[in-house]
Design a protein around this motif. Structure first.
Motif, mmCIF file in Angstrom:
data_model
loop_
_atom_site.group_PDB
_atom_site.id
_atom_site.type_symbol
_atom_site.label_atom_id
_atom_site.label_comp_id
_atom_site.label_asym_id
_atom_site.label_seq_id
_atom_site.Cartn_x
_atom_site.Cartn_y
_atom_site.Cartn_z
ATOM 1 N N SER A 166 32.436 52.192 30.166
ATOM 2 C CA SER A 166 33.199 51.396 31.130
ATOM 3 C C SER A 166 34.059 52.248 32.051
ATOM 4 O O SER A 166 33.965 52.162 33.283
ATOM 5 C CB SER A 166 34.081 50.390 30.388
ATOM 6 N N GLN A 199 33.489 53.113 36.131
ATOM 7 C CA GLN A 199 34.456 52.754 37.168
ATOM 8 C C GLN A 199 34.882 53.983 37.965
ATOM 9 O O GLN A 199 35.048 53.914 39.195
ATOM 10 C CB GLN A 199 35.670 52.095 36.533
ATOM 11 N N ILE A 230 27.543 45.304 32.961
ATOM 12 C CA ILE A 230 28.217 45.944 34.093
ATOM 13 C C ILE A 230 27.983 45.153 35.371
ATOM 14 O O ILE A 230 28.898 44.941 36.175
ATOM 15 C CB ILE A 230 27.735 47.399 34.255
ATOM 16 N N HIS A 282 30.248 42.225 35.900
ATOM 17 C CA HIS A 282 31.552 42.640 36.442
ATOM 18 C C HIS A 282 31.435 42.907 37.937
ATOM 19 O O HIS A 282 32.322 42.527 38.722
ATOM 20 C CB HIS A 282 32.021 43.889 35.694
ATOM 21 N N ASN A 284 31.439 39.762 40.085
ATOM 22 C CA ASN A 284 32.790 39.221 40.272
ATOM 23 C C ASN A 284 33.542 39.983 41.358
ATOM 24 O O ASN A 284 34.258 39.394 42.174
ATOM 25 C CB ASN A 284 33.568 39.274 38.954
#
Length: 809
Positions: A659, A663, A732, A735, A738
């Motif tokens: 994660s 990012q 992933i 996410h 969104n």
């Protein structure tokens, strides 16, 4: 006492400077207690606690990691004085009032350890006078230690002794400031405002006086006195805004109140323009207005004729630009001879600073070196005043200054000292020589003060006229191409580790650099104990370890054969990184400044990394429309699998370990310090972080030798790397959807990030599938080529090449 052990420090005063000094000590992992007055309301330590809360919001950031504020212990003078006994160094940093400081000293002296060093961070009060209330024995352990604001970023610290201060204590403190905190230390005499503020403030006052004389606007003066002269882009007036006009006014007043016998005394009156702005409440950047004022996106400048703010943007005349582009000798001649007001202004401010520095050298500094370094480190000039004078031709410039003094054109009629025209300085052609720098008191050139370990440095900062090592040419060259130089330090004990340095702009990585890096590894494997990737630019703050892949070198291939013509270059990058990772000698990346994209990937594949504290590391390829394809995403997947295994997770249970690195790459995050790079996973916990740039190469060599002595073997190639597969990709992407729907990322950001997710998760396979490095590298390379074939990625890349700034389309 040069080996001074400082286990804990107390900082007295949680104001702007005290709190930031405490923050930088914590950056260097030195425990700190921050003292202030007891709060009248709320917690007794509330004042210090509020100061720490404010620090977290400051820009530029005082902390390498904002959460490190928790390590500063807050205290107050009423309840916690006994804690001072734990401290080896106590730095007083309260307001510049002699009576307040004396009152505090008398309060805290009984609580100090019998061996503690006590120092004041005063910016100009007399150190001798401050020491008068101290017991005789403590006077031997008292000195001035003047940090410049902001303490994390400004190199200069002025160290000021009293007649009682022990020399060995100063040497030990200088070594602590230099190696532990990464500062450039100058020994100053106990004169008003010491060296840097004395000379630097005079320079700013001279600029204001000459600007008024020649009728030049504030913004034009800043364009003339900034980068064109090798000064910071904030130049003169904008620097005043950043420092604070009230702070600057205080320094000027200190000079006016204490230097009545100075031959330049009339200039020390607070300029009328400065007084006018202060009366308006315009204190500079902190109040929203000063010499400049920001209105929306527009920057306005104060017009002295209209008494109001107007649109800024005045630029130097093209004639002046051409003159400033000439060599030093010709430049000064043309400036002096030209009748153009901008040229006359520039000659005048140079003449004034040369005149002032020569007249005051003996009184304020031990030698000319200290003045030049104080101005370079404290005000960000590329050359100190004596350096500029010497480079332009000492004797001729001296005659010109004398002529202006005699003609009444100078700011003072004080004559230049006799040593300017006759004796060793005149014979040598300047104040800096291979033997050292001129000391009027000694009547000779004196060598710089050496402290422990500096004999090992490749180069200590050197000045015009000194004998110094050119880091671009130093050493025995083993291989040199148009892109790299492989060399070795010939000194005994230093000749067992090879070094490779890049020669490209910002040390970008081109196919030729990759070829050179491969050859460097082969040379090191044959004859040396290790290989260091180190750049000459690392000797200066703000340089670059590597700004990444050389995109310009890809353009001809792309134009000639499209995206398929670029794939072999990407494959070459990947092969070279693998060659580096599995080299038969340890390859150490010595990082300072920017390590972006391919530079970050090079570091990730190294056996070890040694990073300067001010290192800015990250995978930033998203900004140019592509993804990391030099093995960075492959390494991300490998490290996640290793971390999951150490944590006892099942194969494929990897999302929590993917994660953060996802990012970091998808958002093109760059560390704000080496500490943050460690938190982001780009540096390991065992990778040393150094604060002294001059120690970077030495430390990297020591790391290489240690690994070699331990029987270095490259890591075994992993044959079964578990990956997150389809389930990881889906998590992933959920996410990402969104973020896209919320307007936080564009459609093309979504596409790039999806490719990153697919690569680090091992592609469209079942969760827990075992793959090898080649599988992951293939995914990287194919995703890179696919993105490069899209119009929006091409737009991003071209925009970056043309403007130097990423575009989000």
């Amino acid at each position: 006492m040069t080996h001074l052990i400082i286990c804990k420090v107390a900082v007295l005063g949680a104001g702007v400077m005290g709190a930031q000094i405490a923050a930088h000590l914590i950056n260097a992992r030195v425990p700190v207690i921050l003292f202030d007055l007891p709060a009248t309301d709320g917690p007794k330590n509330g004042i210090a606690q509020q100061a720490l809360a404010h620090l977290k919001k400051l820009k530029p950031a005082p902390f390498g990691l904002p959460e490190d504020a928790q390590f500063i212990e807050c205290a107050n003078y009423e309840d916690d004085l006994e804690k001072l006994k734990e401290c080896d160094l106590v730095i007083e940093a309260i307001a510049e009032r002699m009576d307040w400081k004396h009152d505090l000293y008398q309060k805290i002296v009984p609580a100090l350890s019998q061996t503690a060093i006590f120092a004041s961070n005063t910016s100009g009060l007399s150190i001798i006078e401050l020491s008068q209330v101290l017991p005789a024995e403590l006077k031997t352990r008292f000195c001035g230690v003047h940090f410049f604001n902001p303490p994390r970023y400004m190199p200069l610290v002025e160290l000021i002794a009293t007649p009682d201060t022990r020399t060995e204590l100063l040497d030990g403190l200088e070594l602590f400031l230099t190696n532990t905190l990464g500062k450039g230390v100058v020994r100053a005499k106990d004169t008003p405002t010491f060296i840097a503020n004395r000379v630097g403030t005079f320079a700013m006052l001279s600029v204001m006086a000459q600007a008024e004389k020649f009728g030049l606007s504030i913004d034009l003066v800043d364009d003339l006195t900034g980068k064109r002269l090798g000064h910071p882009k904030s130049a003169t007036f904008r620097t005043g805004d950043v420092v604070g006009l009230d702070t600057w006014s205080y320094v000027i007043k200190t000079m006016y109140d204490n230097l009545a016998d100075d031959p330049f005394f009339p200039l020390y009156q607070t300029p009328a323009l400065l007084t006018k702005l202060l009366n308006k409440g315009a204190f500079g950047q902190k109040s929203g207005a000063g010499f400049y004022k920001k209105e929306g996106k527009s920057i306005k400048v104060f017009d002295t004729q209209l008494n109001d703010y107007v649109t800024s943007g005045a630029k130097a005349d093209p004639l002046i630009e051409r003159i400033l582009a000439r060599g030093s000798t010709e430049r000064f001649k043309l400036l002096r001879e030209s009748t153009h007001p901008q040229a006359q202004f520039l000659w005048s401010i140079f003449r004034d600073i040369f005149h002032y520095a020569a007249v005051h050298l003996e009184a304020i500094a031990d030698n000319a070196r200290d003045i030049d370094l104080a101005i370079r480190w404290g005000f960000g000039w590329s050359e100190g005043p004596f350096e500029s004078w010497q480079a332009a031709g000492w004797q001729q410039v001296a005659e010109w200054i004398k002529a202006d003094i005699d003609a009444g054109k100078a700011l003072s009629n004080a004559p230049l000292p006799a040593w300017v025209f006759s004796g060793p300085v005149a014979d040598h052609g300047g104040v800096h020589s291979p033997a050292g720098s001129w000391s009027p008191l000694a009547g000779a050139f004196v060598a710089h003060n050496k402290i422990a370990s500096q004999d090992q440095h490749l180069r200590r900062v050197s000045l015009v006229g000194e004998q110094h090592i050119d880091p671009f040419e130093y050493g025995t060259t083993l291989l040199e191409t148009n892109a790299v130089r492989v060399w070795v330090d010939p000194r005994s004990g230093e000749d067992d580790v090879a070094v490779v340095s890049f020669k490209t702009k910002l040390n970008t990585i081109s196919p030729d650099v990759l070829d050179g890096l491969t050859q460097a590894i082969e040379i090191a494997e044959k004859d040396y104990r290790g290989l260091i990737v180190w750049q000459s630019a690392s000797l200066q703050t703000g340089g670059a370890f590597s700004a990444g892949a050389d995109l310009k070198s890809l353009l001809p291939k792309f134009m000639a054969g499209g995206v398929n013509n670029v794939e072999p270059v990407v494959a070459q990058f990947q092969r070279t990184m693998q060659r580096l990772k599995y080299a038969q000698v340890p390859v150490i990346s010595a990082i300072a400044g920017l390590a972006l994209g391919g530079g970050c990937e090079l570091a990730m594949h190294s056996a070890k990394r040694v990073a300067h504290f001010e290192s800015y590391i990250g995978l930033v390829e998203v900004g140019v429309g592509i993804l990391p394809a030099g093995g960075g995403l492959k390494e991300t997947a490998v490290r996640a699998a290793q971390a999951a295994q150490r944590a006892g997770k099942k194969k494929g249970d990897l999302i929590e370990f993917l994660s953060t690195p996802f990012q970091n790459a998808a958002l093109a995050k760059v560390s704000s310090s080496a500490l943050e790079a460690r938190a982001m996973g780009y540096l390991d916990a065992s990778d040393p972080i150094v604060f002294n740039l001059d120690e970077l190469l030495n430390t990297a060599k020591r790391e290489a030798r240690t690994l070699a002595a331990a029987g270095w073997r490259p890591p075994l190639r992993p044959t079964g790397i578990p990956v997150a597969g389809k389930a990881g990709i889906a998590a992933i992407k959920l996410h990402l959807v969104n973020l896209r729907e919320g307007g936080f990322i564009s459609e093309h950001d979504y596409l790039i990030s999806s490719y990153i997710a697919e690569t680090i998760c091992g592609g469209n396979v079942e969760t827990g599938t075992l793959v090898n490095e080649e599988w992951l590298l293939d995914l990287e390379r194919k995703a890179f080529v696919a993105l490069l074939g899209t119009k929006k990625s091409q737009e991003r890349m071209m925009a970056t090449l043309q403007t130097g700034k990423p575009v989000r389309n």
